[in-house]
Design an enzyme around this catalytic site. Structure first.
Site, PDB file in Angstrom:
ATOM      1  N   LEU A 488      -2.774  -5.594  -6.475  1.00 17.47           N
ATOM      2  CA  LEU A 488      -4.025  -5.319  -7.178  1.00 17.47           C
ATOM      3  C   LEU A 488      -3.908  -4.012  -7.957  1.00 17.47           C
ATOM      4  O   LEU A 488      -4.357  -3.909  -9.110  1.00 17.47           O
ATOM      5  CB  LEU A 488      -5.187  -5.273  -6.182  1.00 17.47           C
ATOM      6  CG  LEU A 488      -6.566  -4.892  -6.769  1.00 17.47           C
ATOM      7  CD1 LEU A 488      -7.027  -5.935  -7.788  1.00 17.47           C
ATOM      8  CD2 LEU A 488      -7.605  -4.747  -5.644  1.00 17.47           C
ATOM      9  N   GLU A 489      -3.362  -2.998  -7.341  1.00 16.51           N
ATOM     10  CA  GLU A 489      -3.177  -1.708  -8.026  1.00 16.51           C
ATOM     11  C   GLU A 489      -2.234  -1.846  -9.229  1.00 16.51           C
ATOM     12  O   GLU A 489      -2.454  -1.252 -10.284  1.00 16.51           O
ATOM     13  CB  GLU A 489      -2.637  -0.691  -7.024  1.00 16.51           C
ATOM     14  CG  GLU A 489      -3.624  -0.378  -5.906  1.00 16.51           C
ATOM     15  CD  GLU A 489      -2.981   0.395  -4.766  1.00 16.51           C
ATOM     16  OE1 GLU A 489      -3.709   0.962  -3.949  1.00 16.51           O
ATOM     17  OE2 GLU A 489      -1.712   0.444  -4.710  1.00 16.51           O
ATOM     18  N   LEU A 490      -1.172  -2.616  -9.069  1.00 15.44           N
ATOM     19  CA  LEU A 490      -0.224  -2.826 -10.172  1.00 15.44           C
ATOM     20  C   LEU A 490      -0.891  -3.505 -11.356  1.00 15.44           C
ATOM     21  O   LEU A 490      -0.751  -3.079 -12.506  1.00 15.44           O
ATOM     22  CB  LEU A 490       0.965  -3.645  -9.678  1.00 15.44           C
ATOM     23  CG  LEU A 490       1.978  -4.070 -10.755  1.00 15.44           C
ATOM     24  CD1 LEU A 490       2.617  -2.844 -11.396  1.00 15.44           C
ATOM     25  CD2 LEU A 490       3.047  -4.973 -10.143  1.00 15.44           C
TER      26      LEU A 490
END
Length: 581
Positions: A488-490
């Site tokens: 999700l962060e990527l």
């Protein structure tokens, strides 16, 4: 076609028109003779088997002023002894007449060495001669004479008469009377009896009405006469060649130097001045030479001045001579001399003065040294940049890089994305976080440590990623598990980087990852972004390549204690576990 040949042809056509007939009967044709052949100076004499031959004994002018006697000897082939030749027998085949030893005729057994001895009471002069007797098939025409052919040159479009060589000399032999001379053309066939040919056999002579180049070749004459009740003969060959018309003006023509030519000379080096002139045929006794200030090189008596003379002939025998004047160590004083080329023959003279100018100085040594220095400096700079390009980038960023924190209004420098509950979490918390915050002074955001409780993970993640200047992705096999917060962060970082451009993604490879297992978002990021590899203990020192590459990708942070070669190494207890590469 050569211009003087055209002029010759026009002259000949005018003569034919005046005469009113094609035959070109030229009155009073010039009688031309062979070029001088001194049989007295020949050490080897060749004669055909069954023909008349003779050996000539050279007598010096000193001995000929006194009474002298001449005796002929033959060297015996097997014994090497000299046997006197008896020439007093009645009707001998071998006779002596003045300086000549006659063979009437010569046979194969006569071949060998002969010696003539000239005595005047106080001096003996001996000369050894060689007689060669050649065989001729069926006594037919020959293209090359035993004695060698004599050369006759006839001007183009002019008339001439040719006599058989040695005819008058052989009439002097004892009791000999010439009876017949038979000529064969260059194809060894009889001359045509037609009257209107350009070359005919008439009264034992060859009569050339109009000389042309296609008439060149070897012509054979066979002379028969009676002597001592025997019919004797000898064969001669005349080589007929064409030369340029004598009606043309043949004053020398200087082609080089021409009126506009300027010779360039280099001071301190050898100067070369070339003179080339058409001086026509050898019979005009051509000469070509240089004069310096009105003096020939012999009169000048300066060893620095020498010349080389050569020539070449064209198909008509006209000569083009070339004389190269060589001047060693050419000086500035030599520029003020007059250099004149002279050409001369019996028809006239020509001269031409050479123009000189010094060669412009080119600082070749200086240019070469300067170019060498530039190349060396360029090579050194290339090597320095190749080896220290990271250090140079860091130095440039430290003094000239823009401070993003002054304009972007973001709260965090680095957002670190990693796989939770794994080995890389220890690497992130104990190594990356400590160096970035304590050593480099960056403000680092770690979600599990810095996020506020109670919020939604998705909204909180997107919010904190947007409030950071860099998203540092620590890659490992655990990171690629679908559905984790790390992915999700990527995705959030890549979207922010693509849309707004105010966020940059940094890829840090903690452990090797198979390319087949990469997710779609990671493949897209890898194409545009550099991958920084962690190599365990090799990368633990702050002066290693890993930390320099990482600092280049991070925002500019101006600190007095910037990362340098003298920075201390990380304590080995900070991160001691290594992983297979």
């Amino acid at each position: 076609m050569r211009i003087h040949f055209l002029l010759s042809l026009l002259v000949a056509l005018s003569v034919l028109i005046e005469q009113g007939e094609v035959s070109g009967n030229v009155s009073d044709p010039q009688t031309v003779q062979c070029h001088e052949r001194s049989m007295l100076d020949a050490s080897v004499v060749r004669v055909y088997h069954g023909e008349v031959g003779r050996l000539g004994c050279p007598v010096s002018h000193h001995l000929s002023a006194y009474n002298y006697s001449l005796i002929w000897y033959r060297v015996q082939p097997d014994q090497g002894l000299e046997k006197p030749i008896n020439v007093s027998l009645p009707n001998p085949r071998i006779t002596a007449d003045h300086k000549w030893l006659w063979f009437q005729p010569a046979f194969s057994e006569d071949a060998g060495q002969y010696v003539c001895v000239v005595r005047n009471g106080t001096h003996d002069h001996r000369t050894t001669l060689q007689l060669e007797v050649l065989l001729r098939a069926n006594n037919g025409c020959v293209s090359q004479a035993a004695e060698g052919s004599c050369v006759v040159k006839v001007p183009l479009e002019e008339s001439a008469e040719l006599n058989c060589p040695d005819l008058q000399e052989f009439q002097l032999s004892p009791k000999s009377t010439p009876v017949k001379v038979k000529w064969s053309n260059k194809n060894c066939s009889n001359f045509s009896p037609k009257k209107w040919v350009s070359i005919v056999n008439k009264d034992s002579k060859i009569v050339i009405h109009i000389m042309r180049q296609n008439m060149e070749g070897n012509y054979t004459c066979v002379v028969e006469y009676h002597s001592g009740g025997k019919t004797l003969s000898f064969t001669r060959v005349v080589t007929l060649k064409a030369k340029s018309s004598s009606r043309l003006p043949k004053t020398p023509i200087i082609h080089n130097p021409n009126l506009d030519q300027i010779f360039t000379v280099k001071l301190g080096s050898e100067g070369r001045l070339e003179c080339r002139a058409l001086v026509f045929d050898e019979d005009l006794k051509p000469q070509l030479w240089w004069e310096v200030n009105g003096k020939t090189l012999q009169q000048l008596s300066d060893s620095r001045f020498t010349n080389i003379t050569s020539y070449k002939e064209d198909e008509l025998g006209d000569r083009t001579m070339m004389s190269v004047l060589l001047i060693q160590k050419f000086s500035s004083q030599d520029l003020h001399f007059n250099y004149t080329c002279h050409a001369h023959n019996t028809k006239g003279s020509a001269s031409r003065t050479a123009k000189l100018q010094p060669e412009e100085y080119l600082p070749s040594v200086e240019l070469g040294c300067g170019l060498g220095v530039v190349l060396v400096v360029t090579l050194v700079l290339f090597v320095v940049y190749h080896v220290y390009h990271l250090e140079l980038l860091l130095l440039y960023r430290a003094y000239c890089g823009p401070d993003e924190s002054a304009t972007d209004r973001k709260e965090y420098d680095v957002y670190i994305s990693y796989a939770r509950n794994s080995e890389e979490e220890t690497f992130v918390l104990l190594t990356l976080r400590r160096v970035l915050e304590n050593e480099l002074g960056y403000k680092v955001f770690i979600f599990d440590r810095d996020s506020l409780p109670g919020g939604t993970i998705t909204d909180e993640t997107l919010s904190y990623v947007g409030r950071s200047r860099r998203l540092m992705v620590v890659l490992s096999p655990n990171y690629l598990v679908q559905g984790t917060q790390a992915l999700l962060e990527l995705k959030a970082g890549l979207d922010a980087m693509a849309q707004a451009g105010d966020l940059r993604v940094i890829l840090v490879q903690y452990q090797p990852i198979s390319r087949d297992s990469w997710v779609r978002e990671l493949r897209r990021a890898r194409v545009a972004l550099a991958l920084i590899q962690w190599k365990g203990e090799k990368s633990s020192d702050l002066s290693s390549r890993f930390w320099k590459q990482l600092q280049v990708e991070l925002p500019v942070r101006r600190r007095k204690n910037t990362l340098s070669e003298d920075s201390p190494a990380l304590p080995m207890t900070t991160y001691t576990h290594t992983y297979p590469q």
